[in-house]
Design a protein around this motif. Sequence first.
Motif, PDB file in Angstrom:
ATOM      1  N   VAL A  18       6.315   5.066   8.994  1.00 27.76           N
ATOM      2  CA  VAL A  18       5.508   5.624   7.900  1.00 27.76           C
ATOM      3  C   VAL A  18       6.381   6.465   6.971  1.00 27.76           C
ATOM      4  CG1 VAL A  18       3.644   7.231   7.334  1.00 27.76           C
ATOM      5  CG2 VAL A  18       3.349   5.581   9.185  1.00 27.76           C
ATOM      6  N   GLY A  19       7.286   7.250   7.577  1.00 25.12           N
ATOM      7  CA  GLY A  19       8.175   8.084   6.767  1.00 25.12           C
ATOM      8  C   GLY A  19       9.082   7.261   5.873  1.00 25.12           C
ATOM      9  N   SER A  22       7.060   5.663   3.119  1.00 23.63           N
ATOM     10  CA  SER A  22       6.668   6.674   2.136  1.00 23.63           C
ATOM     11  C   SER A  22       7.827   7.000   1.204  1.00 23.63           C
ATOM     12  CB  SER A  22       6.198   7.946   2.853  1.00 23.63           C
ATOM     13  OG  SER A  22       5.058   7.700   3.646  1.00 23.63           O
ATOM     14  N   PHE A  25       8.410   4.091  -1.214  1.00 24.21           N
ATOM     15  CA  PHE A  25       7.474   4.062  -2.341  1.00 24.21           C
ATOM     16  C   PHE A  25       7.783   5.171  -3.344  1.00 24.21           C
ATOM     17  CE2 PHE A  25       4.420   1.625   0.440  1.00 24.21           C
ATOM     18  CZ  PHE A  25       4.314   0.531  -0.406  1.00 24.21           C
ATOM     19  N   MET A  26       8.093   6.368  -2.832  1.00 24.38           N
ATOM     20  CA  MET A  26       8.416   7.480  -3.727  1.00 24.38           C
ATOM     21  C   MET A  26       9.654   7.171  -4.562  1.00 24.38           C
ATOM     22  SD  MET A  26       7.743  10.788  -1.282  1.00 24.38           S
ATOM     23  CE  MET A  26       6.222  10.980  -0.362  1.00 24.38           C
ATOM     24  N   TYR A 157       3.413  15.415  -0.999  1.00 28.88           N
ATOM     25  CA  TYR A 157       3.515  14.108  -0.337  1.00 28.88           C
ATOM     26  C   TYR A 157       2.460  13.146  -0.879  1.00 28.88           C
ATOM     27  CZ  TYR A 157       3.072  10.570   3.343  1.00 28.88           C
ATOM     28  OH  TYR A 157       2.972   9.381   4.017  1.00 28.88           O
ATOM     29  N   ARG A 158       1.210  13.591  -0.911  1.00 31.35           N
ATOM     30  CA  ARG A 158       0.119  12.729  -1.398  1.00 31.35           C
ATOM     31  C   ARG A 158       0.338  12.329  -2.857  1.00 31.35           C
ATOM     32  NH1 ARG A 158      -3.114  16.185   1.896  1.00 31.35           N
ATOM     33  NH2 ARG A 158      -3.451  17.570   0.105  1.00 31.35           N
ATOM     34  N   LEU A 161       3.411   9.856  -3.103  1.00 29.31           N
ATOM     35  CA  LEU A 161       3.121   8.591  -2.435  1.00 29.31           C
ATOM     36  C   LEU A 161       2.173   7.751  -3.284  1.00 29.31           C
ATOM     37  CD1 LEU A 161       3.379   6.686  -0.040  1.00 29.31           C
ATOM     38  CD2 LEU A 161       1.482   7.930   1.059  1.00 29.31           C
ATOM     39  N   SER A 162       1.146   8.395  -3.835  1.00 25.84           N
ATOM     40  CA  SER A 162       0.211   7.688  -4.711  1.00 25.84           C
ATOM     41  C   SER A 162       0.913   7.146  -5.948  1.00 25.84           C
ATOM     42  CB  SER A 162      -0.930   8.625  -5.118  1.00 25.84           C
ATOM     43  OG  SER A 162      -1.804   8.007  -6.037  1.00 25.84           O
ATOM     44  N   ILE A 165       3.112   4.125  -4.959  1.00 26.74           N
ATOM     45  CA  ILE A 165       2.356   2.882  -4.776  1.00 26.74           C
ATOM     46  C   ILE A 165       1.963   2.292  -6.125  1.00 26.74           C
ATOM     47  CG2 ILE A 165       0.202   1.924  -3.881  1.00 26.74           C
ATOM     48  CD1 ILE A 165       0.426   3.963  -1.579  1.00 26.74           C
TER      49      ILE A 165
END
Length: 339
Positions: A18-19, A22, A25-26, A157-158, A161-162, A165
């Motif tokens: 997951v890390g 993430s 994507f970032m 983070y949120r 990450l958003s 994506i």
Amino acid sequence: MRNFKKILLTCVAFVLLVGLLSIGFMEVYFRTEYDVFQDGSERDALAGTIDCLYCGASHGYRAFKPSVIDPILGTRSYNLSGAMMTMQGRYELLRDEIERNPVKQVYLEVSFGTMTRNRVEEGPEGDLYTLARLNGFSRRADYFFRCFSVEEYPDVYRQFLSLGIDAALQLFRGQKADHSRRDRGYVPAGIRTMEFDTNYTVIFHSKKYPTQIDPYNQEYLDKILALCQAHDIEVILVTTPLSKTALCQSVNLQYFYEWYRDFAKERGLRFYDFNLYREKERLFPDETMFYDTLHFNDEGASLFSRLFAELMVRADSGEDLSDLFFATYPAMEDAVFGT
């Protein structure tokens, strides 16, 4: 025991996966630069050529147009300003560019909120924008761990990450970043959607700004001056114009004017407050020159940049410009509002 180890290893592997996803994507977001304010690649391309910098928050972001200023001043400038940029953010970006460019002058935009903003109270938005402008994973990681509190980590983070994506989806669809509106850092405001309150007798002195100077801002202002002094760079403080409506509402702008005036005198700096420019109301009417009460539209920025550059040429030649400005905010208010 074996089952526990398997579960633990599975959990660790899942977290690592997951890390990595993430971060991936970032990095897509950071590297594709889909947001118009993400200018790291442009600044990289200009490295070694910039001799003048404009640095501030949104007031400076919407005011200084290098394409207008440079032909008049004979400079190769860049507008480093950004929305809600903190004083630490200013220092970080200035340090990056000063270290790789032959900078001779830094025009530092200062307003009623520059020295009184509280980073803890206002949250991380300004630093999120700055983080998105930095190049290289290690540079961003360094800024992240120094500028954000642990409590802010989940929101950061949120957010990224958003954005990552979304950037990946745009990349998959073949959409390209559009930076055609950007002018060496300057980005014009959008279409005006609000009406200004022009009932000046009713709104006069109806808004008072906080006056407590935040130590965090003072610390990074001092760091900016020390950085520029170490590189033999002149720093000039500039307050860009507010709308007539904003000037009418504000009760204590004289306090900030005096603070910057006295600070500039103490440090041997030049300071220009264009809210006190005698021709401001004639040249910059709210109806045609402002996007909102605090920021120029593109036409206003173009006119201001031309005026600013012409006056700086005169000042650099040794001309005294003091007669072109009101001496105080009360004097300006008396002339403009008949107080």
